[in-house]
Design a protein around this motif. Structure first.
Motif, PDB file in Angstrom:
ATOM      1  N   ASP A 256       0.830  -1.212   0.000  1.00  0.00           N
ATOM      2  CA  ASP A 256       0.000   0.000   0.000  1.00  0.00           C
ATOM      3  C   ASP A 256       0.864   1.261   0.000  1.00  0.00           C
ATOM      4  OD1 ASP A 256      -2.279  -1.554   0.052  1.00  0.00           O
ATOM      5  OD2 ASP A 256      -2.550  -1.402   2.216  1.00  0.00           O
ATOM      6  N   LYS A 257       1.902   1.258   0.813  1.00  0.00           N
ATOM      7  CA  LYS A 257       2.772   2.436   0.904  1.00  0.00           C
ATOM      8  C   LYS A 257       3.529   2.674  -0.398  1.00  0.00           C
ATOM      9  CE  LYS A 257       3.423   2.110   5.929  1.00  0.00           C
ATOM     10  NZ  LYS A 257       4.379   1.791   7.020  1.00  0.00           N
ATOM     11  N   LYS A 258       3.996   1.607  -1.021  1.00  0.00           N
ATOM     12  CA  LYS A 258       4.730   1.745  -2.288  1.00  0.00           C
ATOM     13  C   LYS A 258       3.837   2.274  -3.402  1.00  0.00           C
ATOM     14  CE  LYS A 258       8.162  -1.834  -1.273  1.00  0.00           C
ATOM     15  NZ  LYS A 258       8.640  -3.207  -1.582  1.00  0.00           N
ATOM     16  N   ILE A 259       2.602   1.797  -3.452  1.00  0.00           N
ATOM     17  CA  ILE A 259       1.665   2.281  -4.474  1.00  0.00           C
ATOM     18  C   ILE A 259       1.343   3.755  -4.239  1.00  0.00           C
ATOM     19  CG2 ILE A 259      -0.702   2.080  -5.343  1.00  0.00           C
ATOM     20  CD1 ILE A 259      -0.516  -0.933  -4.809  1.00  0.00           C
ATOM     21  N   ALA A 260       1.088   4.112  -2.987  1.00  0.00           N
ATOM     22  CA  ALA A 260       0.755   5.504  -2.664  1.00  0.00           C
ATOM     23  C   ALA A 260       1.899   6.454  -2.982  1.00  0.00           C
ATOM     24  CB  ALA A 260       0.380   5.614  -1.186  1.00  0.00           C
ATOM     25  N   ALA A 261       3.142   5.962  -2.894  1.00  0.00           N
ATOM     26  CA  ALA A 261       4.319   6.813  -3.134  1.00  0.00           C
ATOM     27  C   ALA A 261       4.671   6.944  -4.609  1.00  0.00           C
ATOM     28  CB  ALA A 261       5.517   6.247  -2.374  1.00  0.00           C
ATOM     29  N   HIS A 262       4.045   6.167  -5.483  1.00  0.00           N
ATOM     30  CA  HIS A 262       4.373   6.210  -6.912  1.00  0.00           C
ATOM     31  C   HIS A 262       3.968   7.564  -7.494  1.00  0.00           C
ATOM     32  CE1 HIS A 262       4.523   5.222 -11.172  1.00  0.00           C
ATOM     33  NE2 HIS A 262       5.184   4.112 -10.848  1.00  0.00           N
ATOM     34  N   SER A 263       4.848   8.169  -8.250  1.00  0.00           N
ATOM     35  CA  SER A 263       4.633   9.529  -8.754  1.00  0.00           C
ATOM     36  C   SER A 263       3.449   9.648  -9.706  1.00  0.00           C
ATOM     37  CB  SER A 263       5.901  10.028  -9.457  1.00  0.00           C
ATOM     38  OG  SER A 263       6.250   9.169 -10.537  1.00  0.00           O
ATOM     39  N   ASP A 264       3.044   8.560 -10.342  1.00  0.00           N
ATOM     40  CA  ASP A 264       1.943   8.620 -11.300  1.00  0.00           C
ATOM     41  C   ASP A 264       0.593   8.213 -10.704  1.00  0.00           C
ATOM     42  OD1 ASP A 264       3.313   9.532 -13.591  1.00  0.00           O
ATOM     43  OD2 ASP A 264       4.140   7.530 -13.925  1.00  0.00           O
ATOM     44  N   VAL A 265       0.564   7.931  -9.425  1.00  0.00           N
ATOM     45  CA  VAL A 265      -0.702   7.569  -8.783  1.00  0.00           C
ATOM     46  C   VAL A 265      -1.330   8.814  -8.168  1.00  0.00           C
ATOM     47  CG1 VAL A 265      -1.796   6.240  -6.941  1.00  0.00           C
ATOM     48  CG2 VAL A 265      -0.027   5.190  -8.351  1.00  0.00           C
TER      49      VAL A 265
ATOM     50  N   PHE B 214      -3.702   9.676 -17.903  1.00  0.00           N
ATOM     51  CA  PHE B 214      -3.935   8.858 -19.091  1.00  0.00           C
ATOM     52  C   PHE B 214      -2.624   8.695 -19.858  1.00  0.00           C
ATOM     53  CE2 PHE B 214      -5.791   7.669 -23.193  1.00  0.00           C
ATOM     54  CZ  PHE B 214      -6.727   6.729 -22.745  1.00  0.00           C
ATOM     55  N   GLY B 215      -2.302   7.469 -20.202  1.00  0.00           N
ATOM     56  CA  GLY B 215      -1.041   7.162 -20.880  1.00  0.00           C
ATOM     57  C   GLY B 215      -0.010   6.532 -19.959  1.00  0.00           C
ATOM     58  N   GLN B 216      -0.255   6.625 -18.645  1.00  0.00           N
ATOM     59  CA  GLN B 216       0.669   6.041 -17.669  1.00  0.00           C
ATOM     60  C   GLN B 216       0.111   4.780 -17.009  1.00  0.00           C
ATOM     61  OE1 GLN B 216       3.856   7.234 -17.206  1.00  0.00           O
ATOM     62  NE2 GLN B 216       3.230   8.420 -18.997  1.00  0.00           N
ATOM     63  N   GLU B 217      -1.045   4.330 -17.492  1.00  0.00           N
ATOM     64  CA  GLU B 217      -1.711   3.208 -16.840  1.00  0.00           C
ATOM     65  C   GLU B 217      -0.908   1.916 -16.912  1.00  0.00           C
ATOM     66  OE1 GLU B 217      -3.628   3.891 -20.907  1.00  0.00           O
ATOM     67  OE2 GLU B 217      -2.915   5.087 -19.223  1.00  0.00           O
ATOM     68  N   ASN B 218      -0.228   1.679 -18.054  1.00  0.00           N
ATOM     69  CA  ASN B 218       0.559   0.440 -18.183  1.00  0.00           C
ATOM     70  C   ASN B 218       1.782   0.459 -17.269  1.00  0.00           C
ATOM     71  OD1 ASN B 218      -1.191  -0.639 -20.078  1.00  0.00           O
ATOM     72  ND2 ASN B 218      -0.075   0.209 -21.828  1.00  0.00           N
ATOM     73  N   VAL B 219       2.381   1.645 -17.144  1.00  0.00           N
ATOM     74  CA  VAL B 219       3.547   1.793 -16.271  1.00  0.00           C
ATOM     75  C   VAL B 219       3.157   1.470 -14.828  1.00  0.00           C
ATOM     76  CG1 VAL B 219       5.215   3.440 -15.309  1.00  0.00           C
ATOM     77  CG2 VAL B 219       4.647   3.518 -17.752  1.00  0.00           C
TER      78      VAL B 219
ATOM     79  N   PHE C 111       4.170  -1.774 -12.461  1.00  0.00           N
ATOM     80  CA  PHE C 111       4.806  -1.526 -11.166  1.00  0.00           C
ATOM     81  C   PHE C 111       4.090  -2.307 -10.058  1.00  0.00           C
ATOM     82  CE2 PHE C 111       4.627   0.888  -7.173  1.00  0.00           C
ATOM     83  CZ  PHE C 111       5.970   0.910  -6.828  1.00  0.00           C
ATOM     84  N   VAL C 112       2.755  -2.200 -10.031  1.00  0.00           N
ATOM     85  CA  VAL C 112       1.968  -2.896  -9.010  1.00  0.00           C
ATOM     86  C   VAL C 112       2.158  -4.403  -9.139  1.00  0.00           C
ATOM     87  CG1 VAL C 112      -0.357  -3.373  -8.152  1.00  0.00           C
ATOM     88  CG2 VAL C 112       0.265  -1.044  -8.834  1.00  0.00           C
ATOM     89  N   SER C 113       2.112  -4.896 -10.371  1.00  0.00           N
ATOM     90  CA  SER C 113       2.268  -6.337 -10.611  1.00  0.00           C
ATOM     91  C   SER C 113       3.619  -6.842 -10.120  1.00  0.00           C
ATOM     92  CB  SER C 113       2.104  -6.637 -12.104  1.00  0.00           C
ATOM     93  OG  SER C 113       2.275  -8.015 -12.347  1.00  0.00           O
ATOM     94  N   ASN C 114       4.686  -6.087 -10.410  1.00  0.00           N
ATOM     95  CA  ASN C 114       6.032  -6.492  -9.988  1.00  0.00           C
ATOM     96  C   ASN C 114       6.187  -6.459  -8.471  1.00  0.00           C
ATOM     97  OD1 ASN C 114       6.950  -6.942 -12.613  1.00  0.00           O
ATOM     98  ND2 ASN C 114       7.590  -4.805 -12.883  1.00  0.00           N
ATOM     99  N   GLU C 115       5.610  -5.439  -7.833  1.00  0.00           N
ATOM    100  CA  GLU C 115       5.691  -5.354  -6.375  1.00  0.00           C
ATOM    101  C   GLU C 115       4.912  -6.499  -5.722  1.00  0.00           C
ATOM    102  OE1 GLU C 115       7.539  -3.448  -4.465  1.00  0.00           O
ATOM    103  OE2 GLU C 115       8.407  -2.514  -6.245  1.00  0.00           O
ATOM    104  N   MET C 116       3.802  -6.855  -6.331  1.00  0.00           N
ATOM    105  CA  MET C 116       3.017  -7.967  -5.810  1.00  0.00           C
ATOM    106  C   MET C 116       3.775  -9.285  -5.944  1.00  0.00           C
ATOM    107  SD  MET C 116      -0.838  -6.898  -7.083  1.00  0.00           S
ATOM    108  CE  MET C 116      -1.398  -8.594  -6.998  1.00  0.00           C
ATOM    109  N   LYS C 117       4.450  -9.465  -7.073  1.00  0.00           N
ATOM    110  CA  LYS C 117       5.207 -10.701  -7.295  1.00  0.00           C
ATOM    111  C   LYS C 117       6.277 -10.896  -6.226  1.00  0.00           C
ATOM    112  CE  LYS C 117       4.583 -11.006 -12.316  1.00  0.00           C
ATOM    113  NZ  LYS C 117       5.238 -10.853 -13.634  1.00  0.00           N
ATOM    114  N   LYS C 118       6.867  -9.792  -5.758  1.00  0.00           N
ATOM    115  CA  LYS C 118       7.881  -9.880  -4.713  1.00  0.00           C
ATOM    116  C   LYS C 118       7.309 -10.487  -3.431  1.00  0.00           C
ATOM    117  CE  LYS C 118      10.405  -5.805  -6.401  1.00  0.00           C
ATOM    118  NZ  LYS C 118      10.794  -4.403  -6.106  1.00  0.00           N
ATOM    119  N   GLN C 119       5.974 -10.376  -3.279  1.00  0.00           N
ATOM    120  CA  GLN C 119       5.323 -10.909  -2.079  1.00  0.00           C
ATOM    121  C   GLN C 119       4.539 -12.182  -2.382  1.00  0.00           C
ATOM    122  OE1 GLN C 119       3.859  -6.624  -0.677  1.00  0.00           O
ATOM    123  NE2 GLN C 119       3.755  -8.082   1.005  1.00  0.00           N
TER     124      GLN C 119
END
Length: 392
Positions: free
Chosen positions: A181-190, A206-211, A215-223
Motif C-alpha cells: 500500500d505504501k509503495k503504491i501511494a508513493a508512486h509519482s503517477d498515482v 492517461f497514458g501512464q496506466e501500463n507503467v 509496477f503494481v504487478s512487480n511489487e506484488m510478485k515480490k510478495q
C-alpha cells in the motif's frame, strides 16, 4: 504494552451478543460468565491447544472454521491482540466510495485501474508473517504458538496461505499488505489509490496506466501475489467513459466538457443477484417448513435497516440503505427486486395462499430503502433468520 493473556478479563472483552446466540451460550451454560469460566478452564487444561479447523465451501472457495467454541474465542482474542498491538485498521469502504465519486467528477483525462489480487488469502505467506512476529518480539509466546498451530494445520493441508474464514486472517492480510500500500501511494503517477481487502482502485494520468500496472504487478510478485485478470475483476479505461463495478456499486461516468462529469452510482448487478438468491432460499425454506411468519420476517429483514450497535453518539446501522447510501438513482434499481419477489411468490410450487401473497407484496425493497425504514430484530431472531442464507 497490551496485556496478552488468555484469561476471563480479556475474553469478556470479545464476547459479542452475536456470539451468545451463535454458540447457544444461555441455554448451555446459563450465562456469559459461566461460559467464559468454562472456556478458560478448557484453555488451561489443554494449554491453549486448538484442534484442526473444520472445512466448508462457500462461493467456490474453501473456508476454514474453528471446530468448537473455545477455539473460536481463542482465535478471536488472538486477533484482538494483533490488531491493537500493530494498530491494524481495514480501509473505510464508505470513504473510498465517496472519494471515487468526487474524483470522477473531474472532467480531465485520466485512467481508472481496477485491480484484484488473485486467490487473496491463499496466496499470502503465513510463514513470513510468523517470521515477522518472531523478529519483532512483541507478540506473547502464547499468541505465537497459536499462530504456529494454525500454520501447521494449513501446511498439513498442503497450503502455506492464510485460513480463509477465521477471524484473524483479515487482520494478518492487512498487515501483510501494508508495505505494498505504501509503495503504491508513493508512486509519482498515482493520483489516487485505495485498497479494500483484495480490491485495488487507482486513478492515474492517461497514458501512464501500463507503467503503473506493471509496477503494481512487480511489487506484488515480490510478495508471492498475482493480479486477477478475470473480466469481472479487471478494469483499465479512461475516466471519461468509466463504467465499472467496485465495492458493490455499479459506477458510470458521463463526460461533460468544461463542466463536472455526471457520476452515477447504482447497486451492482452481482449484489442484486445475491439479494435475489436470498429471496429464493427464503421461499424454498417456507415451502419445506410452512412457517409463513418466518418467511415474512426474512423478507422484511432483507429490505430494512438494522441496528447493529447502539451508542451515545448514534446507532451503528446495517442493511441496503446503509450499505449503499451513495446510490444516485434513489434506489430505483431495487424496483426490479420488488418485481422479482412478486413474481416468485405467485408461483404455485411455493404454495403461498392468496392472503399470504398479498401480505408479502406489501413489503417493498424500494420503499423501505428510500424511506430508510429501520426494523427491530432480536439477536436470537436475527440468527434464526440468517441461518438459511449461510452460503448465499
Amino acid at each position: 504494552m497490551l496485556k496478552q493473556v488468555f484469561d476471563k478479563e480479556q475474553l469478556q472483552k470479545v464476547v459479542s451478543t452475536a456470539d451468545v446466540w451463535r454458540w447457544d451460550i444461555i441455554s448451555k451454560y446459563g450465562g456469559v460468565e459461566a461460559a467464559v469460566a468454562h472456556i478458560v478452564r478448557l484453555w488451561e487444561t489443554n494449554h491453549l491447544a486448538i484442534s484442526p479447523l473444520d472445512i466448508n465451501q462457500a462461493n467456490g472457495k474453501t473456508v476454514f472454521v474453528p471446530s468448537c467454541m473455545e477455539d473460536a474465542f481463542a482465535i478471536k482474542l488472538l486477533d484482538r491482540f494483533i490488531r491493537q498491538i500493530y494498530k491494524v485498521r481495514q480501509s473505510d469502504r464508505n470513504r473510498i466510495v465517496r472519494q471515487i465519486a468526487t474524483l470522477l467528477k473531474d472532467s480531465g483525462d485520466y485512467c481508472i485501474l481496477r485491480l484484484d489480487i488473485k486467490d487473496f488469502y491463499e496466496s499470502i505467506s503465513f510463514k513470513s508473517l510468523i517470521q515477522k512476529f518472531e523478529d519483532d518480539m512483541i507478540l506473547a509466546p502464547s499468541c505465537l504458538n497459536l499462530l504456529k498451530t494454525l500454520l501447521t494445520d494449513m501446511s498439513a493441508r498442503q497450503t502455506n496461505g492464510l485460513p480463509r474464514g477465521t477471524t484473524v486472517s483479515p487482520t494478518l492480510a492487512e498487515l501483510y499488505l501494508e508495505g505494498l500500500d505504501k509503495k503504491i501511494a508513493a508512486h509519482s503517477d498515482v493520483i489516487f489509490g485505495a485498497r479494500y481487502v483484495d480490491d485495488i482502485i487507482l486513478l492515474v494520468p492517461f497514458g501512464q496506466e501500463n507503467v503503473v500496472e506493471n509496477f503494481v504487478s512487480n511489487e506484488m510478485k515480490k510478495q508471492g501475489l498475482a493480479l486477477n485478470f478475470s473480466p469481472q475483476k479487471y478494469h483499465k479505461k479512461s475516466s471519461r467513459t468509466a463504467k465499472l463495478d467496485y465495492l458493490g456499486y455499479s459506477i458510470s461516468v458521463n463526460w461533460k466538457e468544461k463542466k463536472p462529469n455526471s457520476v452515477t452510482l447504482k447497486i451492482s448487478q452481482p449484489k442484486l443477484n445475491k439479494l435475489k438468491a436470498k429471496i429464493i432460499l427464503s421461499i424454498l425454506d417456507f415451502a419445506k417448513n410452512d412457517d409463513f411468519g418466518l418467511l415474512k420476517k426474512r423478507i422484511v429483514y432483507l429490505s430494512v435497516l438494522k441496528v447493529v450497535r447502539r451508542g451515545k453518539n448514534g446507532n451503528l446501522l446495517a442493511g441496503l440503505a446503509h450499505n449503499y447510501q451513495y446510490v444516485t438513482n434513489g434506489y430505483n434499481c431495487l424496483k426490479s427486486i420488488d418485481g422479482f419477489l412478486c413474481h416468485n411468490i405467485t408461483n404455485p410450487r411455493f404454495n403461498l395462499t392468496q392472503p399470504q401473497q398479498n401480505a408479502i407484496k406489501k413489503i417493498s425493497f424500494y420503499g423501505n430503502s428510500k424511506q430508510r425504514k429501520v426494523g427491530n430484530f432480536s439477536k436470537k431472531m436475527s440468527v434464526k433468520i440468517m441461518r438459511v442464507w449461510k452460503n448465499a
